[in-house]
Write an enzyme that holds these catalytic residues in place. Sequence first.
Site, PDB file in Angstrom:
ATOM      1  N   ARG A 103      26.056 -13.005  -0.777  1.00 59.65           N
ATOM      2  CA  ARG A 103      25.114 -13.673   0.127  1.00 59.65           C
ATOM      3  C   ARG A 103      24.179 -14.575  -0.675  1.00 59.65           C
ATOM      4  O   ARG A 103      24.096 -14.493  -1.894  1.00 59.65           O
ATOM      5  CB  ARG A 103      24.270 -12.623   0.879  1.00 59.65           C
ATOM      6  CG  ARG A 103      25.019 -11.880   1.945  1.00 59.65           C
ATOM      7  CD  ARG A 103      24.220 -10.726   2.510  1.00 59.65           C
ATOM      8  NE  ARG A 103      24.067  -9.632   1.558  1.00 59.65           N
ATOM      9  CZ  ARG A 103      23.376  -8.517   1.783  1.00 59.65           C
ATOM     10  NH1 ARG A 103      22.749  -8.356   2.932  1.00 59.65           N
ATOM     11  NH2 ARG A 103      23.308  -7.567   0.872  1.00 59.65           N
ATOM     12  N   LYS A 138      18.787  -9.713  -2.249  1.00 59.08           N
ATOM     13  CA  LYS A 138      18.625  -8.348  -2.759  1.00 59.08           C
ATOM     14  C   LYS A 138      17.413  -8.214  -3.666  1.00 59.08           C
ATOM     15  O   LYS A 138      16.882  -9.199  -4.187  1.00 59.08           O
ATOM     16  CB  LYS A 138      19.870  -7.935  -3.553  1.00 59.08           C
ATOM     17  CG  LYS A 138      21.078  -7.655  -2.696  1.00 59.08           C
ATOM     18  CD  LYS A 138      20.821  -6.706  -1.544  1.00 59.08           C
ATOM     19  CE  LYS A 138      20.695  -5.253  -1.946  1.00 59.08           C
ATOM     20  NZ  LYS A 138      20.489  -4.363  -0.759  1.00 59.08           N
ATOM     21  N   TYR A 153      14.780  -8.564   0.378  1.00 53.48           N
ATOM     22  CA  TYR A 153      14.836  -7.105   0.512  1.00 53.48           C
ATOM     23  C   TYR A 153      14.321  -6.504  -0.786  1.00 53.48           C
ATOM     24  O   TYR A 153      14.673  -6.969  -1.882  1.00 53.48           O
ATOM     25  CB  TYR A 153      16.280  -6.619   0.726  1.00 53.48           C
ATOM     26  CG  TYR A 153      16.814  -6.870   2.109  1.00 53.48           C
ATOM     27  CD1 TYR A 153      16.192  -6.317   3.222  1.00 53.48           C
ATOM     28  CD2 TYR A 153      17.952  -7.638   2.313  1.00 53.48           C
ATOM     29  CE1 TYR A 153      16.678  -6.542   4.503  1.00 53.48           C
ATOM     30  CE2 TYR A 153      18.452  -7.865   3.594  1.00 53.48           C
ATOM     31  CZ  TYR A 153      17.807  -7.312   4.683  1.00 53.48           C
ATOM     32  OH  TYR A 153      18.283  -7.536   5.939  1.00 53.48           O
ATOM     33  N   HIS A 175      13.217  -2.604  -0.878  1.00 54.26           N
ATOM     34  CA  HIS A 175      13.536  -1.166  -0.881  1.00 54.26           C
ATOM     35  C   HIS A 175      12.818  -0.455  -2.030  1.00 54.26           C
ATOM     36  O   HIS A 175      13.441   0.194  -2.879  1.00 54.26           O
ATOM     37  CB  HIS A 175      15.053  -0.948  -1.013  1.00 54.26           C
ATOM     38  CG  HIS A 175      15.859  -1.614   0.067  1.00 54.26           C
ATOM     39  ND1 HIS A 175      15.783  -1.243   1.386  1.00 54.26           N
ATOM     40  CD2 HIS A 175      16.727  -2.642   0.028  1.00 54.26           C
ATOM     41  CE1 HIS A 175      16.590  -2.010   2.114  1.00 54.26           C
ATOM     42  NE2 HIS A 175      17.167  -2.876   1.307  1.00 54.26           N
ATOM     43  N   GLU A 177      12.578  -5.707   4.759  1.00 54.01           N
ATOM     44  CA  GLU A 177      12.866  -4.500   5.542  1.00 54.01           C
ATOM     45  C   GLU A 177      11.627  -3.847   6.134  1.00 54.01           C
ATOM     46  O   GLU A 177      11.748  -2.913   6.920  1.00 54.01           O
ATOM     47  CB  GLU A 177      13.661  -3.476   4.703  1.00 54.01           C
ATOM     48  CG  GLU A 177      12.882  -2.743   3.610  1.00 54.01           C
ATOM     49  CD  GLU A 177      12.755  -3.547   2.311  1.00 54.01           C
ATOM     50  OE1 GLU A 177      13.163  -4.719   2.271  1.00 54.01           O
ATOM     51  OE2 GLU A 177      12.216  -2.965   1.338  1.00 54.01           O
ATOM     52  N   ILE A 179      19.993   1.051  14.522  1.00 54.54           N
ATOM     53  CA  ILE A 179      20.897  -0.111  14.566  1.00 54.54           C
ATOM     54  C   ILE A 179      22.219   0.210  13.858  1.00 54.54           C
ATOM     55  O   ILE A 179      23.304  -0.055  14.384  1.00 54.54           O
ATOM     56  CB  ILE A 179      20.231  -1.344  13.915  1.00 54.54           C
ATOM     57  CG1 ILE A 179      18.861  -1.629  14.542  1.00 54.54           C
ATOM     58  CG2 ILE A 179      21.153  -2.553  14.023  1.00 54.54           C
ATOM     59  CD1 ILE A 179      18.884  -2.045  15.982  1.00 54.54           C
ATOM     60  N   ASP A 197      20.391   2.472   0.361  1.00 54.40           N
ATOM     61  CA  ASP A 197      19.412   1.492  -0.131  1.00 54.40           C
ATOM     62  C   ASP A 197      17.997   2.058  -0.083  1.00 54.40           C
ATOM     63  O   ASP A 197      17.108   1.556  -0.772  1.00 54.40           O
ATOM     64  CB  ASP A 197      19.502   0.166   0.638  1.00 54.40           C
ATOM     65  CG  ASP A 197      19.307   0.327   2.125  1.00 54.40           C
ATOM     66  OD1 ASP A 197      19.301   1.478   2.620  1.00 54.40           O
ATOM     67  OD2 ASP A 197      19.139  -0.692   2.811  1.00 54.40           O
TER      68      ASP A 197
HETATM   69  N1  LIG Z   1      23.841   0.040   2.386  1.00 56.36           N
HETATM   70  C1  LIG Z   1      23.641  -1.156   2.939  1.00 56.36           C
HETATM   71  O1  LIG Z   1      24.236  -2.147   2.553  1.00 56.36           O
HETATM   72  C2  LIG Z   1      22.707  -1.287   4.095  1.00 56.36           C
HETATM   73  C3  LIG Z   1      21.866  -0.265   4.387  1.00 56.36           C
HETATM   74  N2  LIG Z   1      21.041  -0.306   5.489  1.00 56.36           N
HETATM   75  C4  LIG Z   1      20.182   0.846   5.675  1.00 56.36           C
HETATM   76  O2  LIG Z   1      20.637   1.696   6.711  1.00 56.36           O
HETATM   77  C5  LIG Z   1      19.557   2.570   7.085  1.00 56.36           C
HETATM   78  C6  LIG Z   1      19.423   2.629   8.617  1.00 56.36           C
HETATM   79  O3  LIG Z   1      18.958   1.386   9.094  1.00 56.36           O
HETATM   80  P1  LIG Z   1      18.717   1.077  10.649  1.00 56.36           P
HETATM   81  O4  LIG Z   1      19.781   1.666  11.469  1.00 56.36           O
HETATM   82  O5  LIG Z   1      18.455  -0.375  10.753  1.00 56.36           O
HETATM   83  O6  LIG Z   1      17.373   1.850  10.924  1.00 56.36           O
HETATM   84  P2  LIG Z   1      16.746   2.187  12.361  1.00 56.36           P
HETATM   85  O7  LIG Z   1      15.288   2.325  12.148  1.00 56.36           O
HETATM   86  O8  LIG Z   1      17.245   1.243  13.385  1.00 56.36           O
HETATM   87  O9  LIG Z   1      17.382   3.608  12.689  1.00 56.36           O
HETATM   88  C7  LIG Z   1      17.075   4.766  11.985  1.00 56.36           C
HETATM   89  C8  LIG Z   1      17.279   5.933  12.923  1.00 56.36           C
HETATM   90  O10 LIG Z   1      17.103   7.122  12.150  1.00 56.36           O
HETATM   91  C9  LIG Z   1      16.563   8.059  13.029  1.00 56.36           C
HETATM   92  N3  LIG Z   1      16.036   9.196  12.297  1.00 56.36           N
HETATM   93  C10 LIG Z   1      14.874   9.306  11.586  1.00 56.36           C
HETATM   94  N4  LIG Z   1      14.752  10.561  11.103  1.00 56.36           N
HETATM   95  C11 LIG Z   1      15.863  11.231  11.516  1.00 56.36           C
HETATM   96  C12 LIG Z   1      16.329  12.578  11.359  1.00 56.36           C
HETATM   97  N5  LIG Z   1      15.610  13.494  10.689  1.00 56.36           N
HETATM   98  N6  LIG Z   1      17.518  12.916  11.906  1.00 56.36           N
HETATM   99  C13 LIG Z   1      18.242  12.010  12.581  1.00 56.36           C
HETATM  100  N7  LIG Z   1      17.851  10.755  12.788  1.00 56.36           N
HETATM  101  C14 LIG Z   1      16.689  10.376  12.257  1.00 56.36           C
HETATM  102  C15 LIG Z   1      15.512   7.278  13.803  1.00 56.36           C
HETATM  103  O11 LIG Z   1      15.115   7.958  14.989  1.00 56.36           O
HETATM  104  C16 LIG Z   1      16.265   5.979  14.072  1.00 56.36           C
HETATM  105  O12 LIG Z   1      16.931   6.006  15.322  1.00 56.36           O
HETATM  106  C17 LIG Z   1      18.306   1.975   6.375  1.00 56.36           C
HETATM  107  O13 LIG Z   1      18.072   2.685   5.189  1.00 56.36           O
HETATM  108  C18 LIG Z   1      18.750   0.567   6.060  1.00 56.36           C
HETATM  109  O14 LIG Z   1      18.015  -0.024   5.020  1.00 56.36           O
HETATM  110  C19 LIG Z   1      21.033  -1.376   6.332  1.00 56.36           C
HETATM  111  C20 LIG Z   1      21.848  -2.448   6.067  1.00 56.36           C
HETATM  112  C21 LIG Z   1      22.726  -2.510   4.901  1.00 56.36           C
HETATM  113  C1  LIG Z   2      19.553  -4.134   4.006  1.00 57.82           C
HETATM  114  C2  LIG Z   2      20.165  -4.289   2.701  1.00 57.82           C
HETATM  115  O1  LIG Z   2      19.790  -3.638   1.762  1.00 57.82           O
HETATM  116  C3  LIG Z   2      21.239  -5.216   2.539  1.00 57.82           C
HETATM  117  O2  LIG Z   2      21.605  -5.910   3.501  1.00 57.82           O
HETATM  118  O3  LIG Z   2      21.781  -5.327   1.427  1.00 57.82           O
END
Ligand SMILES: NC(=O)C1=CN([C@@H]2O[C@H](COP(=O)(O)OP(=O)(O)OC[C@H]3O[C@@H](n4cnc5c(N)ncnc54)[C@H](O)[C@@H]3O)[C@@H](O)[C@H]2O)C=CC1
Ligand SMILES: CC(=O)C(=O)O
Length: 377
Positions: free
Chosen positions: A15, A74, A93, A95, A117, A177, A269
């Site tokens: 990206r 990143k 981002y 983190h 974020e 999401i 992340d």
């Molecule tokens: N590895 C990667 O490349 C990427 C990683 N991510 C990461 O994915 C993760 C999730 O992101 P989103 O879905 O956008 O966040 P979000 O805020 O939309 O959803 C998080 C959900 O976790 C729930 N939650 C919180 N505590 C909880 C628990 N104890 N048990 C069950 N559910 C619980 C919340 O109620 C919420 O619905 C983040 O860390 C984000 O940075 C996002 C994009 C890319």
């Molecule tokens: C959210 C994030 O860490 C990524 O898109 O790489």
Amino acid sequence: MIIGVPKEIKNNENRVGMTPAGVTAFKNNGHEVLVETCAGLGSGFTDQDYMSAGAVIVSSAKEAWAADMVVKVKEPLPEEYGFFRKGLILYTYLHLAPEPELTQALIDNKVTAIAYETIQLENGALPLLTPMSEVAGRMSIQIGAQFLEKPKGGKGILLSGVPGVTPGEVVIVGGGIVGTNAAKMALGLGANVTLLDINPNRLRQLDDLFQGRLNTVMSNSYNIAEAVKKADLLVGAVLIPGARAPRLVTEAMVKTMKPGSVIVDVAIDQGGSIETVDRITTHDHPTYEKYGVVHYAVANMPGAVARTSTISLNNVTIPYGVQIADHGYKLAAANNKEIAKGINVVDGKVTFKAVADAHGYEYHPLESVLFEEVASV
Ligand SMILES: NC(=O)C1=CN([C@@H]2O[C@H](COP(=O)(O)OP(=O)(O)OC[C@H]3O[C@@H](n4cnc5c(N)ncnc54)[C@H](O)[C@@H]3O)[C@@H](O)[C@H]2O)C=CC1
Ligand SMILES: CC(=O)C(=O)O
């Protein structure tokens, strides 16, 4: 303002922080944009595309980082910390909760660090995280499906099943999401999908959205243990904004999974939500095996589908970026609370509470720092 766009250097991070359309948006408001040569190639944008949009192409990262504001994707890697300096606005981002060295480098060099974020709407939504979470949530299922194949180390399960054979079991922890998009893909494939979230209203919304096809379960350690036991594919998708991810799936739970099952911890992340995820993996070496389970923990999943991801990310980052460039970060934050929430470090002080708590720094509310600065002028 002069805006710099360096080439991303993380493993397989294809990206880029700004598209040619983004350049036009900044130029239209009187700003200059310096793009490091070849920065856009991984997303299908040539230097000529940037020049046609009005950018100046520079031949080194050093020149792009010399700008007033750097727009990236990143978090900076240690090789880039040398570019930090007082007064630099870094918009990307970050983190920071699981990144003590990066946090310290931003503090030491008095960088103004604005994290995509943690920019947050009044209703709690995270508009600059959402598009990449949509991408990563969708990818988590196609990646999990691949690693369930026998030659990839998996147990040899086709998630959809076939007539006469039951489909695979997908368990998703976190129904935001990422979780919703993972559920959409897994249900689309025909898998049997269970999603756990701690927010009962979220479970209600998802039950309505998927019209009973999704098994929704309240998140607690008992229910997580029961669900994990039967999972062929487990997706970690929890988030507490800005904070280190809670480790909800314990080592003991992972030991109950059948050999060849797959874990995709999207929350890596923010430090990871599964106890046996003890490292960040890369697109080059995406998995490792522990207790017979395939673990995938790539922290920049959307980098693999860079064209889609870059355009989708820019759709949301550019309007805020232009506001910051137009007004400077102080006025932009004063005018727009969403931007204020994104500011994690200013003038050597941590202004985002979850980051301060994660590393034991004193927390300085942003207003107090900006007020101090105004008072000292
Ligand atoms: N590895 C990667 O490349 C990427 C990683 N991510 C990461 O994915 C993760 C999730 O992101 P989103 O879905 O956008 O966040 P979000 O805020 O939309 O959803 C998080 C959900 O976790 C729930 N939650 C919180 N505590 C909880 C628990 N104890 N048990 C069950 N559910 C619980 C919340 O109620 C919420 O619905 C983040 O860390 C984000 O940075 C996002 C994009 C890319
Ligand atoms: C959210 C994030 O860490 C990524 O898109 O790489």
